[in-house]
Each structure stands twice: as C-alpha cells, then as structure tokens.
Design a protein around this motif. Structure first.
Motif, PDB file in Angstrom:
ATOM      1  N   GLY A  98       0.834  -1.205   0.000  1.00 12.59           N
ATOM      2  CA  GLY A  98       0.000   0.000   0.000  1.00 12.59           C
ATOM      3  C   GLY A  98       0.865   1.251   0.000  1.00 12.59           C
ATOM      4  N   ILE A  99       1.960   1.195   0.747  1.00 14.60           N
ATOM      5  CA  ILE A  99       2.859   2.361   0.828  1.00 14.60           C
ATOM      6  C   ILE A  99       3.460   2.640  -0.548  1.00 14.60           C
ATOM      7  CG2 ILE A  99       4.981   3.267   1.872  1.00 14.60           C
ATOM      8  CD1 ILE A  99       4.374   1.420   4.318  1.00 14.60           C
ATOM      9  N   ILE A 100       3.876   1.557  -1.237  1.00 21.11           N
ATOM     10  CA  ILE A 100       4.517   1.777  -2.544  1.00 21.11           C
ATOM     11  C   ILE A 100       3.473   2.206  -3.580  1.00 21.11           C
ATOM     12  CG2 ILE A 100       4.532  -0.545  -3.622  1.00 21.11           C
ATOM     13  CD1 ILE A 100       7.685   0.186  -3.846  1.00 21.11           C
ATOM     14  N   LYS A 101       2.284   1.650  -3.493  1.00 21.12           N
ATOM     15  CA  LYS A 101       1.215   2.093  -4.414  1.00 21.12           C
ATOM     16  C   LYS A 101       0.968   3.587  -4.247  1.00 21.12           C
ATOM     17  CE  LYS A 101      -3.114   2.062  -3.521  1.00 21.12           C
ATOM     18  NZ  LYS A 101      -4.496   1.716  -3.124  1.00 21.12           N
ATOM     19  N   ASN A 102       0.850   4.033  -3.003  1.00 24.37           N
ATOM     20  CA  ASN A 102       0.584   5.455  -2.757  1.00 24.37           C
ATOM     21  C   ASN A 102       1.745   6.343  -3.210  1.00 24.37           C
ATOM     22  OD1 ASN A 102      -1.977   5.003  -1.722  1.00 24.37           O
ATOM     23  ND2 ASN A 102      -1.215   4.654   0.369  1.00 24.37           N
ATOM     24  N   ALA A 103       2.974   5.828  -3.068  1.00 24.81           N
ATOM     25  CA  ALA A 103       4.143   6.617  -3.506  1.00 24.81           C
ATOM     26  C   ALA A 103       4.132   6.755  -5.037  1.00 24.81           C
ATOM     27  CB  ALA A 103       5.434   5.955  -3.038  1.00 24.81           C
ATOM     28  N   ILE A 104       3.688   5.711  -5.728  1.00 24.36           N
ATOM     29  CA  ILE A 104       3.603   5.796  -7.196  1.00 24.36           C
ATOM     30  C   ILE A 104       2.470   6.759  -7.589  1.00 24.36           C
ATOM     31  CG2 ILE A 104       3.268   4.495  -9.336  1.00 24.36           C
ATOM     32  CD1 ILE A 104       4.394   2.012  -7.803  1.00 24.36           C
ATOM     33  N   TYR A 105       1.356   6.676  -6.869  1.00 28.48           N
ATOM     34  CA  TYR A 105       0.265   7.637  -7.121  1.00 28.48           C
ATOM     35  C   TYR A 105       0.789   9.069  -6.977  1.00 28.48           C
ATOM     36  CZ  TYR A 105      -3.645   4.205  -6.769  1.00 28.48           C
ATOM     37  OH  TYR A 105      -4.541   3.190  -6.957  1.00 28.48           O
ATOM     38  N   ASP A 106       1.562   9.314  -5.915  1.00 34.26           N
ATOM     39  CA  ASP A 106       2.094  10.671  -5.682  1.00 34.26           C
ATOM     40  C   ASP A 106       2.925  11.139  -6.868  1.00 34.26           C
ATOM     41  OD1 ASP A 106       0.993  10.858  -3.220  1.00 34.26           O
ATOM     42  OD2 ASP A 106       2.824  10.379  -2.099  1.00 34.26           O
ATOM     43  N   TYR A 107       3.776  10.222  -7.365  1.00 36.07           N
ATOM     44  CA  TYR A 107       4.631  10.578  -8.504  1.00 36.07           C
ATOM     45  C   TYR A 107       3.776  10.994  -9.695  1.00 36.07           C
ATOM     46  CZ  TYR A 107       7.727   9.933 -12.527  1.00 36.07           C
ATOM     47  OH  TYR A 107       8.422  10.119 -13.693  1.00 36.07           O
ATOM     48  N   PHE A 108       2.749  10.201  -9.994  1.00 33.27           N
ATOM     49  CA  PHE A 108       1.917  10.521 -11.167  1.00 33.27           C
ATOM     50  C   PHE A 108       1.085  11.775 -10.931  1.00 33.27           C
ATOM     51  CE2 PHE A 108       3.213   6.375 -12.576  1.00 33.27           C
ATOM     52  CZ  PHE A 108       3.277   6.543 -13.954  1.00 33.27           C
ATOM     53  N   ASP A 109       0.550  11.924  -9.730  1.00 32.79           N
ATOM     54  CA  ASP A 109      -0.259  13.122  -9.451  1.00 32.79           C
ATOM     55  C   ASP A 109       0.594  14.390  -9.596  1.00 32.79           C
ATOM     56  OD1 ASP A 109      -2.517  11.664  -9.015  1.00 32.79           O
ATOM     57  OD2 ASP A 109      -2.382  11.697  -6.825  1.00 32.79           O
ATOM     58  N   THR A 110       1.831  14.325  -9.084  1.00 30.60           N
ATOM     59  CA  THR A 110       2.696  15.506  -9.120  1.00 30.60           C
ATOM     60  C   THR A 110       3.151  15.826 -10.538  1.00 30.60           C
ATOM     61  OG1 THR A 110       3.508  14.836  -6.973  1.00 30.60           O
ATOM     62  CG2 THR A 110       4.810  16.497  -8.109  1.00 30.60           C
TER      63      THR A 110
END
Ligand code: FA5
Ligand code: MG
Length: 381
Positions: A98-110
């Motif tokens: 879950g932590i890595i999924k959210n970190a990837i989401y952050d990258y794409f959102d940013t």
C-alpha cells in the motif's frame, strides 16, 4: 506408486525414458522425511483447510463456489489460492504494498497534474477474452495453458496480469489510467516469485498534436516518453539505484522493454512495458492515437525499496513484520526478525508423461504451504 524418500539425495525418475529428476524442497521447522504418493502429482487441488468466507471486489460478492469447483476437471484453483482473494494488500496504507502504491500515485499526481485515473478494486475474475484475446495473446501462447494460469472454467480465469483491464478501460473512454490489483500465476517457488502477487498497470494515450510537434514519429515519441516516465519513477522511489533497460517481447506492445534493478547482487526484473500495439487502440476506438503501457511488479519494487529479502513476507500478519511499516514512510529498511535453520528434503519418485514441475509445486504448496521455500529440479538421462 510410491515416492521413495531417502535422507540425503533422492531422485525423481521419468519412467518412460529413464530420465532422472531430482527436486529439493527446503522446509524450515520440519525434519521428518517427505513422503508423497505419485497420485498426488496429478492432483490439482491442495489439501489445505477449506475457505468458506465470501469476499467483495468493487461491491460484487465472490464466494468460494464461484472460484473453486471441486468436481470440475476444468478448474485448477486450489483453496490456498482462493484464501488469498480479497486480501487486497495493496489497499492497506500501512502495508509495504500500500505504501509503494501510494508513492507511485504521488509521482503521477505531481508530474501529470492528477491526470491519471486510478482503479484498485477491479475483480480478479476475468474472461479469457479480457485476459488474453483483448491484448492479442496468441492462441498457442504458453500463458494460456492450464500449467501457467488458474482456470475457474474454460472461459474464466483469475487474471494473470493487470493488462486484462486495458481494453475495457479504453472503451470506457479512459486515456490516462493506473490499475492496481492482485494477479495469479502458477509459477515456480522461490524468494522472488509467488502464485499471487500485485501489479500496477499504467496506460497513457497520446493525440497526434503531442508527437507531431516533436518532429518524431508517434512510436518513437511514445517510447522515449515511457522511458522518461519510468526512469523518473525509479528515481522518485529509490533515489540513486543501479538499473538497466532490456529489450523484450510482449504480444501487446512493440517495441517492448523490461526494467531491471540491481538488488542483492543480482539483476531483478521489476516491470515490463512498451508502446501499445496499434491493433488494440484500433479495436477500442483510438485509431488515430498512440499509447504506452507498463505493468510493474509491486512486490519486486517493495523488496528493493524496503530491503525485504523474501516475497512470502508480504503475506505475513506477524506483528514483527507488520509493525515495521507505517503509512507514507518510504525510508524504512526491513529488519529480519528471525532466522530458522532450513531443513532440506531431497526426494525421488517415478513420474509419468503428464508430469510438470508446476503441478508438483502445487502439490508441495498444498501440503507445506509457505514453509516450502524453494525447489530445485534436475533431470538426468
Ligand atoms: C506482464 O505481466 C505484462 N502484462 C506487463 C506489461 C504491461 C508489459 C503493459 C507491457 C505493457 P510480466 O509477466 O513480465 O509482464 O510481469 C510484469 C512484472 O510482474 C515483472 O516484471 C515482475 O516484476 C512481476 N512478476 C512476474 N511474475 C511474478 C511472480 N510470480 N511473483 C512476483 N512478481 C512477479
Ligand atoms: Mg517479465
């Protein structure tokens, strides 16, 4: 026919041509000699406890009867696989996945101003068409076999990759999306492979204006953009890490690449990607576009990021594992909490023509569960 087992090295003989196979299973804790009957080799179901619970994906209820069909020879889903359905490890914010999924989401959102739509609750039960035909997997491709894929019935499988959702999302009008989910494969037993793991699919569609302005053709433009995007993601997650691109083949992309990261003195494949075959876009109402796609293995990325040495640890609910990770924390390094002395089992037995290594692994997994750490097979004439 009985499998004979001896203490040191046991071998497995192929009856028809007298070839010799030997398999080694590493079973921590256990010290008794393994004894399996050859009948077990053709059994496809495990003998683990039946799992009775119903579970839900996207509001749709799934019961054991929908997935495990004891008397149906076209069904090869054992209870130990059913027991993993609905666990949704990637939706737990405190879990490494879950932590890595959210970190990837952050990258794409940013980097893409929240343009990527996210799906992480699509059902893993998909049709053969979704899993294979829609992404141009040829009729004779090995991944379609009962040896490699979990079939619920001849037309329905547990998805073996998140690419199974590309076509439906394109038809739905999606042009930038990320799909995260549990995927299922009959596969070998070792520290970087597991029959259930998690992938994130990424998909981006370009319009002609985007590549025409660059002076490049659409395919080269998309390939360059893809590598830039994923290289940036790797740096976002890992900072400075040794990585390399490897040319490869997928039925659904051309050109196709894999990204490998140097981890524990070996190159570890963490994702596959490429420029989407035009046929897929054409069939789904995007004839004038080009697109790229990728499929990342979340466990593989998390192993590198958190220094987790064995893929089976992700399924642990031992507090000594779960308490090491917290929401949003990328900098944590896993601290091993116990090391049991392994106990090697060398076994030998006669096999018939229908023997496959994956069938044997299913039997071993059914009996020993996650205690079976690794198999090594050798064949000699
Ligand atoms: C695929 O599944 C493609 N669908 C990926 C893709 C998508 C390519 C879109 C192009 C475009 P592959 O079988 O290589 O490819 O799996 C992708 C990743 O999943 C691997 O790189 C690896 O990180 C992970 N993976 C594969 N098998 C296992 C396994 N048994 N256990 C854990 N992780 C695995
Ligand atoms: Mg691969």
């Amino acid at each position: 026919m009985m499998i004979s087992s001896v203490h040191a090295t046991l071998s497995l003989f192929r009856q028809s041509n007298n070839s010799l196979r030997s398999l080694k299973f590493c079973l921590p804790f256990s010290s008794s000699a393994a004894s399996l009957s050859a009948n077990n080799l053709s059994r496809k179901k495990s003998r683990q406890q039946p799992v009775l619970s119903a579970l839900e994906y996207g509001g749709v209820k799934i019961t054991r009867q929908d997935v495990v069909k004891d008397d149906d020879p076209t069904n090869n889903v054992p209870d130990n696989i059913f027991s993993k359905l609905g666990m949704q490890l990637h939706r737990r914010d405190q879990h490494p996945l879950g932590i890595i999924k959210n970190a990837i989401y952050d990258y794409f959102d940013t980097n893409y101003s929240n343009k990527f739509n996210k799906f992480d609750d699509l059902s893993p039960i998909v049709s053969l068409k979704q899993n294979f035909d829609d992404v141009l997997v040829p009729e004779d491709h090995v991944s379609r076999s009962y040896n490699d894929t979990y079939y619920i019935d001849p037309q329905t499988v547990l998805r073996c990759h998140t690419s199974a959702h590309q076509a439906e999302l394109l038809r739905d009008g999606q042009t930038h999306f990320l799909v995260t989910g549990d995927v299922y494969r009959r596969d070998s037993i070792d520290s970087t492979h597991y029959p259930v793991f998690h992938q994130m699919e990424g998909f981006r569609v370009f319009v002609p204006d985007e590549w025409e302005a660059s002076g490049m053709d659409g395919t080269s433009f998309a390939a360059e953009d893809l590598k830039k995007c994923l290289g940036g993601l790797a740096r976002h997650l890992f900072g400075d890490v040794e990585m390399r691109w490897v040319d490869t083949y997928f039925p659904f992309t051309n050109p196709s690449f894999e990204l490998e990261i140097y981890f524990k003195e070996k190159w570890l494949e963490v994702l596959g990607c490429g420029v989407t075959e035009q046929e897929i876009l054409k069939r789904n109402g995007k004839s004038n576009n080009v697109a790229w796609a990728f499929g990342l293995g979340l466990e593989r990325l998390a192993m590198v990021l958190f220094d987790i040495p064995d893929i089976r640890l992700f399924w642990s609910d031992d507090e000594r594992f779960t308490s090491q990770f917290s929401k949003g924390q990328l900098g944590i390094k896993f601290k091993p909490f116990s090391k049991y002395p392994p106990c090697y089992k060398d076994i030998s037995f006669w096999i018939n023509e229908s023997f496959t290594e994956n069938n044997l692994c299913e039997v071993v997994r059914g009996v020993a569960g996650d205690l079976a750490e690794e198999d090594g097979t050798t064949t000699s004439p």
